[in-house]
Structures are given as structure tokens and as C-alpha cells.
Motif scaffolding. Structure first.
Motif, PDB file in Angstrom:
ATOM      1  N   THR A  12       0.843  -1.142  -0.068  1.00 48.93           N
ATOM      2  CA  THR A  12      -0.066  -0.097  -0.087  1.00 48.93           C
ATOM      3  C   THR A  12       0.811   1.171   0.056  1.00 48.93           C
ATOM      4  OG1 THR A  12       0.020   0.153   2.466  1.00 48.93           O
ATOM      5  CG2 THR A  12      -1.885  -1.217   1.404  1.00 48.93           C
ATOM      6  N   LEU A  13       0.249   2.335  -0.402  1.00 46.04           N
ATOM      7  CA  LEU A  13       0.722   3.667  -0.181  1.00 46.04           C
ATOM      8  C   LEU A  13      -0.352   4.560   0.270  1.00 46.04           C
ATOM      9  CD1 LEU A  13       3.269   5.566  -1.118  1.00 46.04           C
ATOM     10  CD2 LEU A  13       1.917   6.036  -2.982  1.00 46.04           C
ATOM     11  N   GLN A  14       0.118   5.120   1.537  1.00 45.48           N
ATOM     12  CA  GLN A  14      -0.482   6.310   2.141  1.00 45.48           C
ATOM     13  C   GLN A  14      -0.216   7.704   1.535  1.00 45.48           C
ATOM     14  OE1 GLN A  14      -2.822   5.087   4.354  1.00 45.48           O
ATOM     15  NE2 GLN A  14      -1.804   3.101   3.827  1.00 45.48           N
ATOM     16  N   ASP A  15      -1.203   7.844   0.330  1.00 48.29           N
ATOM     17  CA  ASP A  15      -0.941   8.843  -0.524  1.00 48.29           C
ATOM     18  C   ASP A  15      -0.780  10.427   0.256  1.00 48.29           C
ATOM     19  OD1 ASP A  15      -0.926   7.584  -2.984  1.00 48.29           O
ATOM     20  OD2 ASP A  15      -3.116   7.365  -2.793  1.00 48.29           O
ATOM     21  N   ASP A  16      -1.784  10.596   1.131  1.00 47.72           N
ATOM     22  CA  ASP A  16      -1.725  11.832   1.734  1.00 47.72           C
ATOM     23  C   ASP A  16      -0.244  12.160   2.758  1.00 47.72           C
ATOM     24  OD1 ASP A  16      -2.530   9.822   3.576  1.00 47.72           O
ATOM     25  OD2 ASP A  16      -3.842  11.209   4.804  1.00 47.72           O
ATOM     26  N   LEU A  17      -0.249  11.061   3.378  1.00 47.11           N
ATOM     27  CA  LEU A  17       1.153  11.119   4.136  1.00 47.11           C
ATOM     28  C   LEU A  17       2.483  11.259   3.220  1.00 47.11           C
ATOM     29  CD1 LEU A  17       0.456   8.587   6.964  1.00 47.11           C
ATOM     30  CD2 LEU A  17       0.067  11.058   7.072  1.00 47.11           C
ATOM     31  N   ALA A  18       2.475  10.514   2.135  1.00 45.57           N
ATOM     32  CA  ALA A  18       3.557  10.100   1.258  1.00 45.57           C
ATOM     33  C   ALA A  18       3.903  11.561   0.423  1.00 45.57           C
ATOM     34  CB  ALA A  18       3.230   9.142   0.102  1.00 45.57           C
ATOM     35  N   LYS A  19       2.650  12.257   0.256  1.00 49.83           N
ATOM     36  CA  LYS A  19       2.720  13.770  -0.489  1.00 49.83           C
ATOM     37  C   LYS A  19       3.572  14.486   0.509  1.00 49.83           C
ATOM     38  CE  LYS A  19      -0.915  13.055  -3.543  1.00 49.83           C
ATOM     39  NZ  LYS A  19      -2.490  13.104  -4.044  1.00 49.83           N
ATOM     40  N   GLU A  20       3.053  14.288   1.792  1.00 56.98           N
ATOM     41  CA  GLU A  20       3.492  15.426   2.895  1.00 56.98           C
ATOM     42  C   GLU A  20       4.850  15.038   3.352  1.00 56.98           C
ATOM     43  OE1 GLU A  20       2.388  17.142   6.990  1.00 56.98           O
ATOM     44  OE2 GLU A  20       0.819  16.219   6.128  1.00 56.98           O
ATOM     45  N   TYR A  21       5.396  13.842   3.460  1.00 55.41           N
ATOM     46  CA  TYR A  21       6.633  13.599   3.855  1.00 55.41           C
ATOM     47  C   TYR A  21       7.551  12.788   3.111  1.00 55.41           C
ATOM     48  CZ  TYR A  21       3.688  14.686   8.387  1.00 55.41           C
ATOM     49  OH  TYR A  21       3.009  15.197   9.306  1.00 55.41           O
ATOM     50  N   GLY A  22       6.955  12.059   2.159  1.00 54.03           N
ATOM     51  CA  GLY A  22       7.816  11.019   1.116  1.00 54.03           C
ATOM     52  C   GLY A  22       8.590  12.059   0.270  1.00 54.03           C
ATOM     53  N   ILE A  23       9.592  11.186  -0.195  1.00 53.76           N
ATOM     54  CA  ILE A  23      10.375  11.761  -1.439  1.00 53.76           C
ATOM     55  C   ILE A  23       9.530  11.976  -2.642  1.00 53.76           C
ATOM     56  CG2 ILE A  23      12.528  11.009  -0.458  1.00 53.76           C
ATOM     57  CD1 ILE A  23      12.463   8.750  -2.570  1.00 53.76           C
ATOM     58  N   GLU A  24       9.975  12.726  -3.580  1.00 50.91           N
ATOM     59  CA  GLU A  24       9.502  12.848  -4.899  1.00 50.91           C
ATOM     60  C   GLU A  24       9.305  11.326  -5.636  1.00 50.91           C
ATOM     61  OE1 GLU A  24       7.181  14.589  -7.506  1.00 50.91           O
ATOM     62  OE2 GLU A  24       7.848  15.638  -5.969  1.00 50.91           O
ATOM     63  N   GLY A  25       7.981  10.762  -5.999  1.00 52.98           N
ATOM     64  CA  GLY A  25       8.200   9.682  -6.848  1.00 52.98           C
ATOM     65  C   GLY A  25       7.611   8.366  -5.868  1.00 52.98           C
ATOM     66  N   LEU A  26       7.800   8.661  -4.482  1.00 51.38           N
ATOM     67  CA  LEU A  26       7.613   7.601  -3.624  1.00 51.38           C
ATOM     68  C   LEU A  26       6.351   6.505  -4.173  1.00 51.38           C
ATOM     69  CD1 LEU A  26       8.800   6.604  -1.158  1.00 51.38           C
ATOM     70  CD2 LEU A  26       6.958   7.229   0.188  1.00 51.38           C
ATOM     71  N   SER A  27       6.760   5.189  -4.219  1.00 47.76           N
ATOM     72  CA  SER A  27       5.625   4.325  -4.337  1.00 47.76           C
ATOM     73  C   SER A  27       5.709   3.207  -3.532  1.00 47.76           C
ATOM     74  CB  SER A  27       5.809   3.724  -6.070  1.00 47.76           C
ATOM     75  OG  SER A  27       7.077   2.984  -6.040  1.00 47.76           O
ATOM     76  N   THR A  28       4.739   2.267  -3.606  1.00 50.39           N
ATOM     77  CA  THR A  28       4.595   1.120  -2.905  1.00 50.39           C
ATOM     78  C   THR A  28       6.175   0.477  -2.591  1.00 50.39           C
ATOM     79  OG1 THR A  28       4.027  -0.481  -4.556  1.00 50.39           O
ATOM     80  CG2 THR A  28       2.234   0.590  -3.441  1.00 50.39           C
ATOM     81  N   CYS A  29       6.303  -0.574  -1.474  1.00 55.34           N
ATOM     82  CA  CYS A  29       7.288  -1.030  -1.245  1.00 55.34           C
ATOM     83  C   CYS A  29       7.983  -1.779  -2.307  1.00 55.34           C
ATOM     84  CB  CYS A  29       7.311  -1.932   0.043  1.00 55.34           C
ATOM     85  SG  CYS A  29       8.781  -3.057   0.367  1.00 55.34           S
ATOM     86  N   PRO A  30       9.253  -1.467  -2.687  1.00 53.99           N
ATOM     87  CA  PRO A  30       9.912  -2.413  -3.970  1.00 53.99           C
ATOM     88  C   PRO A  30      10.553  -3.496  -3.343  1.00 53.99           C
ATOM     89  CG  PRO A  30      11.540  -0.589  -3.006  1.00 53.99           C
ATOM     90  CD  PRO A  30      10.314  -0.334  -2.244  1.00 53.99           C
TER      91      PRO A  30
END
Length: 109
Positions: A12-30
Motif C-alpha cells: 500500500t501507499l498512504q498517499d496523503d502522508l507520502a505527499k507530505e513526508y515522502g520523497i518525490e515519486g515514492l511508490s509502494t514497497c519495492p
């Protein structure tokens, strides 16, 4: 001791949290993919994520040693010998199903 079957149910990807805290282009676990299956007992399976193992090993250990009652106060999982757990990545958690099996563990595995 028995082996425990680990099935990767969801990445999964927590979109709202990823947009706020994640690096650009973060996706689900590789490192993990939906549908992958691992077997474990006392040791992390080969190829399994180290951080995910830290988050679930206590459940694997309990199931491998025969815990059969419903988890905690019967307010979590309705099926005996099963746990639904996730890794500790707050931005892209991986959801896993742990199942007790009748497969004997051996030190050679």
C-alpha cells in the motif's frame, strides 16, 4: 516447532502522508510483491525485508510454537492460527497474512 506461512496480501501507499513526508515519486514497497509466499520459524526467510521481519517476528514465533487461541481478547482475528499484520513503514505498509502450518521446522532450513 512448525513453519509459518507468510503471504504478502497488499502493498500500500498512504498517499496523503507520502505527499507530505515522502520523497518525490515514492511508490509502494519495492522489496515485497502481492502474492509472494515465504515460510519461517525462528529465522527470517531468505529475501524477506529486514524491517518487515522486525515488525512480525513475535507473531511468527508464537504461531511456530503452537499458539492456537484467538489473538489477544478475541477482538482482532476470528480464525485460529492466523494473524494479519503489517510492516512498520508508515508511508507504504505491506500487509501480510501469517498462518500456522503442520510443516516441521528443522535447523537445516
Amino acid at each position: 516447532m512448525k513453519k509459518v506461512k507468510i503471504t504478502i496480501l497488499k502493498t500500500t501507499l498512504q498517499d496523503d502522508l507520502a505527499k507530505e513526508y515522502g520523497i518525490e515519486g515514492l511508490s509502494t514497497c519495492p522489496l515485497m510483491s502481492e502474492g509472494e509466499i515465504y515460510y519461517a520459524d525462528y529465522a527470517k526467510p531468505e529475501g524477506f525485508c529486514d524491517e518487515a521481519w522486525k515488525a512480525i517476528y513475535q507473531y511468527v514465533f508464537a504461531l511456530a510454537h503452537g499458539v492456537s487461541e484467538i489473538w489477544y481478547y478475541s477482538d482482532w482475528i476470528k480464525t485460529h492460527g492466523v494473524a494479519i499484520v503489517s510492516c512498520n513503514d508508515g508511508l507504504r505498509p505491506v500487509i501480510m497474512k501469517l498462518e500456522a502450518t503442520d510443516i516441521e521446522a528443522s535447523p537445516e532450513d
